[in-house]
Design an enzyme around this catalytic site. Sequence first.
Site, PDB file in Angstrom:
ATOM      1  CE1 TYR A 274      -4.310  -0.888  -0.480  1.00 27.19           C
ATOM      2  CE2 TYR A 274      -3.525  -2.824   0.689  1.00 27.19           C
ATOM      3  CZ  TYR A 274      -4.472  -2.205  -0.109  1.00 27.19           C
ATOM      4  OH  TYR A 274      -5.562  -2.897  -0.552  1.00 27.19           O
ATOM      5  CD  GLN A 275       6.519   3.084   1.735  1.00 27.71           C
ATOM      6  OE1 GLN A 275       6.607   2.181   2.561  1.00 27.71           O
ATOM      7  NE2 GLN A 275       7.488   3.959   1.547  1.00 27.71           N
ATOM      8  NE  ARG A 276       1.525  -0.840  -5.438  1.00 27.16           N
ATOM      9  CZ  ARG A 276       0.249  -0.941  -5.749  1.00 27.16           C
ATOM     10  NH1 ARG A 276      -0.251  -0.269  -6.759  1.00 27.16           N
ATOM     11  NH2 ARG A 276      -0.572  -1.685  -5.025  1.00 27.16           N
ATOM     12  CG  HIS A 429      -5.044  -2.292   3.962  1.00 23.97           C
ATOM     13  ND1 HIS A 429      -5.885  -3.100   3.240  1.00 23.97           N
ATOM     14  CD2 HIS A 429      -5.318  -1.014   3.576  1.00 23.97           C
ATOM     15  CE1 HIS A 429      -6.629  -2.353   2.449  1.00 23.97           C
ATOM     16  NE2 HIS A 429      -6.313  -1.089   2.626  1.00 23.97           N
ATOM     17  CG  HIS A 431      -2.277  -9.651   7.513  1.00 24.95           C
ATOM     18  ND1 HIS A 431      -1.915 -10.602   6.588  1.00 24.95           N
ATOM     19  CD2 HIS A 431      -3.178  -8.847   6.878  1.00 24.95           C
ATOM     20  CE1 HIS A 431      -2.560 -10.390   5.448  1.00 24.95           C
ATOM     21  NE2 HIS A 431      -3.315  -9.317   5.602  1.00 24.95           N
ATOM     22  CG  ASP A 449       3.358 -12.618   4.989  1.00 25.79           C
ATOM     23  OD1 ASP A 449       2.178 -12.665   4.574  1.00 25.79           O
ATOM     24  OD2 ASP A 449       3.684 -11.996   6.008  1.00 25.79           O
ATOM     25  CD  GLU A 680      16.733 -37.411 -16.087  1.00 28.13           C
ATOM     26  OE1 GLU A 680      17.455 -38.419 -16.311  1.00 28.13           O
ATOM     27  OE2 GLU A 680      15.528 -37.365 -16.372  1.00 28.13           O
TER      28      GLU A 680
END
Length: 753
Positions: A274-276, A429, A431, A449, A680
């Site tokens: 949310y800073q972005r 926002h 958690h 996360d 492999e």
Amino acid sequence: MINRTKTTFFFLLMGALLVFANGNSQEHPSLILTKAGVEKIRAELGNIPIFDATLEKVKAEVDAEIALGIDTPIPKDYSGGYTHERHKRNFLILQKAGVLYQILNDEKYAQYVKDMLFRYEGLYKDLPVHPQTRSYARGKLFWQCLNDSNWLVYVSQAYDCVYDYLSKKERKQLEKNLFRPFADYISVENPQFYNRVHNHSTWGNAAVGMIGLVMGDEELIHRALYGIEDDGLPVGAKDNDGGFIKVEGQKAGFLANIDEPFSPDGYYTEGPYYQRYAMYPFLVFAEALHNVRPELKIFEHKDGVLLKSVNALLNLSDADGEFFPLNDAQKGMSYHSRELVTAVDIAYHYGNHNPQLLSIAEEQGQVLLDDSGLAVALGIREGKSEAFQKKSINLGDGADGKQGGVAVLRYGNEDMTLVFKYAAQGLSHGHYDKLSYSLYEKGTEILQDYGLARFVNIEQKGGGNYLKENTTWAKQTIAHNTLVQNETSHFEGKYEVGSQHHSELYFFDASNPDVQVVGAKEQNAYPGTVMHRTLALIKADGFERPFVLDILKVTSNSANQYDLPFYFLGQVMQANFEYTVPESLEPLGSDNGYQHLWSEGQGWPKAESTQLSWLENGRFYTLTTATGKDDELHLVRIGAKDPEFNLRRDAGFILRRKDTRNTTFVSVVESHGSYSPVSEFSVNANSSVGKLETLVDTGEYTAIAIENASNGEKLLFMMSNSDSKMDREHHLKIDERGYTWKGPFQLVKTTNY
């Protein structure tokens, strides 16, 4: 600092009267483009590669839209629906068309902006509130005032660019029927949206302020900076996400939205995602204020925190530039987004011309088509670019930087990156995840996360809005790599309680790149219980790559059930414990997120060191944890009670201790070896940890031994649990051998204790 006083208001009011009497006499454009800047851009065109390439791309995009014609449909959809996306597309194109008119001096772009604005003028004056009712503040063009504000932030820039192209009569018509009613609607008619501290309000403040600057409307500018004087909102009112709209004594307006959510380090309390999102209105409005009202010295406000915040945000990204998904956050969002193009260019131009920002701009591959974008383009052309150095960093949270924080420990060139969250709640926002952490190797998530439960702008998934699983799963404590007591989330998942508390930093030390340590305490998540978590990022001989030592000490005044989850991505390789797999899957619990976890297996330790290994992105990973005979080991998978498949089906491992008062969880997470599906061949597929042992665990000290599986050498990590002073000397005896060190911790290599 800008003070709100009667004197200030008097002069602003007088300025409004003078503007009203004499007309708007300022130059246009003046928000993000200036007349002088346009002249410089025109003089350099054809000789500034990244700017020229951006210009050609934008021109092709706008020309294609002009060819399609103008569409301003009657609003009806949520995010992702046609009307929503069309109006969103319109405001983005309007801003670009306005800029093209100024740079290319081609009237077709001005005419397009004019025609579109008058289409909106005809639509808006009789437009009712949006028919979708989910938002706490419904818009008109969009389902929420937030998106209406997005529209006005961008369209104000377009209007600024064509201001002189329009006649005085046309401007008056647009301002009377569109811009002023629009600004009033998202502010005085929706104070629950506008008059608060939140990223929503930042957009609203910037929208009102920017159109006010173009119009020369002092009342709107004052309202943008300081909020609404008497909003009539009750203290404690909430939005749809459960966040407080109004808090006792809290100020409002653009300046309050700088002062409150940003710490002095530039960390934004809602988290990097949310800073972005908020950086665009923060920085374009600040740029406009700098250009039109330089006396406000906006880029110096709160010791220049807006410019500092760009550096903080870039440091909250992984090796691929993707932001760490703290709090509500969609994974994959990165500094390649349009908001960060704006942030990087403005920070470079109005900051100290940090050459490291130029390398980010080169990665982004585009610049703003304005004064700041020109500055970046010239810096790149002149070869000033330097690689951006992301180092270990500890960012304080809260207005004073003392409400917890986020620490990032990095080894090498992001060979291993640990993100430790001991922050405040993070507004609506946030958690419930005190003392949680996530772990990365380059851009690969080792321990994840979850982020948010939302498919942004995908109409099929809840109209692109937050899903109910964001509350029932993503915000809950069990969804994170941290301790859960009695299957109940921190603060019982109550926002009102969580907002009152934050964790406390114990210490942070990244001075030695081979042994970086951070620790914090949390004593309010569960009344009567104190959690003290210490995380060390260690590079030691005998271990192929850096590893993490995780010590989580729990003390309580009552016996509890403790669950410590680890969410990993990849395919399980092996486990050194026995487990049973149920014939039919059942949820692990009934509430607080547990209902969304399938119980895929239950096991019991058969050794003092329990190990689980998995393979992801060509690397092997092993979790080693010290266990006792009464511990339970649960293999889980996200996705229970999720009939619409809104959640990812990711795996997890939970260590459970029942009927326990005081205990310490000790774990090591390591990366080792590799596997190539082409050749492999698998290399070093087994853990380097032979044994993990707790030697001392008292109120004063904890000592952990990590035995190397190949040579038997031991690493001994000792720490003080009660004194974190860097100059304090400590003495500890282990099996008759004495150890002395200074500071809160010490790591030594030994063959015995």
